[in-house]
Write a protein that holds these residues in place. Sequence first.
Motif, PDB file in Angstrom:
ATOM      1  N   ASN A 124       0.885  -1.177   0.000  1.00 40.08           N
ATOM      2  CA  ASN A 124       0.000   0.000   0.000  1.00 40.08           C
ATOM      3  C   ASN A 124       0.912   1.213   0.000  1.00 40.08           C
ATOM      4  N   HIS A 188      -3.040   0.884   8.453  1.00 39.60           N
ATOM      5  CA  HIS A 188      -2.930  -0.513   8.033  1.00 39.60           C
ATOM      6  C   HIS A 188      -4.061  -1.344   8.628  1.00 39.60           C
ATOM      7  N   GLN A 193      -7.153   2.994   2.082  1.00 41.00           N
ATOM      8  CA  GLN A 193      -6.581   2.916   0.745  1.00 41.00           C
ATOM      9  C   GLN A 193      -6.146   4.305   0.260  1.00 41.00           C
TER      10      GLN A 193
END
Length: 396
Positions: A124, A188, A193
Amino acid sequence: MQKKLVATCLINFLIAALLGLVLRYAFVGHLDFNYQFLTHTHSHVAILGWVYLMIFTLFVHYFIPKNKRFYTKLFWVTQLAVLGMLFSFPFQGYATVSIIFSTLHILCSYVFAFKMWKNLKAKNILIERLIKWSLAFMVLSTIGVWCLGPAVGLLGKASAFYQIAIQYFLHFQFNGWFLFAVIAILFHQLQVQPSKNTKLFLRLLIVATITTFALPIQWFATHWLLYYINALGSILQLLTLVYFIKIIKIPFKTIIVKQQKAVRWLYIFGLSCFILKMALQSVSVIPEFSQVLINHKNFIIGFIHLLMLGIVSGFLFAFLLYSKTIKPSVYLNLGIFSFFIGFVLTELLLTYQGSFFYFGKGLIPHYYLLLFISSIFLPLGITLILFTYSKQKQHV
């Protein structure tokens, strides 16, 4: 997560809390140790033994999928440095032995930052950037430590150079390394996102972190430009807070609300302290208020504890419970409640006494005794949490 690593971090936290309790007792009864030396011990074990090593453990657990043996060895070398400081600072303060172990810890942090940066697998881009910025701030903060020796040799401990070097280290440790790391783990766990909002949030947070360093510089080197730089940072922090709430609002409702009561409560506790911290820093744009801070140490201590005990430790406990590293129990709930009571009571007393000093009213009746009694709840809470964890037969 390896149980020994987490248990070691919690033991370090308990030791730091007990040392803090002894420091409170120094104003109630007789203390044979040098108060300043013990203060150094308390702060180093809390910052480097609890917060640093707990973030170290969480980072490796979540973001290093392979070859963790090296990090385990590095953990124990770093813990050796913490023990060295624990058994040297109380007897000599900043001297040869304690400086050797402090230097060892810094060198270990450099190795950790380099290896973490190289082996990081976040999957990510937002989390990856937050982690890398946290590591960058950690390394940059140590420049302040390296400046202390030249500052003492050239100008002395009373100099502005020496005081600014200390503030530089603390600012970028607390507001950079620790805060960015906690936000990375939080995002996390909330499965945040990347988006336009997160991109802007990160940029604002970085600039605000750098520009708000102008405030502690003002305390020792007055210049009109510093006021405007800090004012800019304060405004950016408020904007950062707005975007932060936007980002976590939906994930919080869909993920954290479904968790057990203790987990939900700890996340709410951490978030509330974070919002309060950002709001208080924005008030520093008022010149009279910023001067009050440096003249009344109660406010400074209260703010440091808000950040370290409220935000950082609150979230670290939340992360451990969310990941089921520590499993729910009656003792755990009692420990969390005791820690919360100790935090709230000591913060209220520090703030109230600071206000008394500001208005020239002197000491609150039985202030030091009340502060000592309130502080007992902190190590008591950590003990119960550690007891709960030690009784678990398995770890996740």
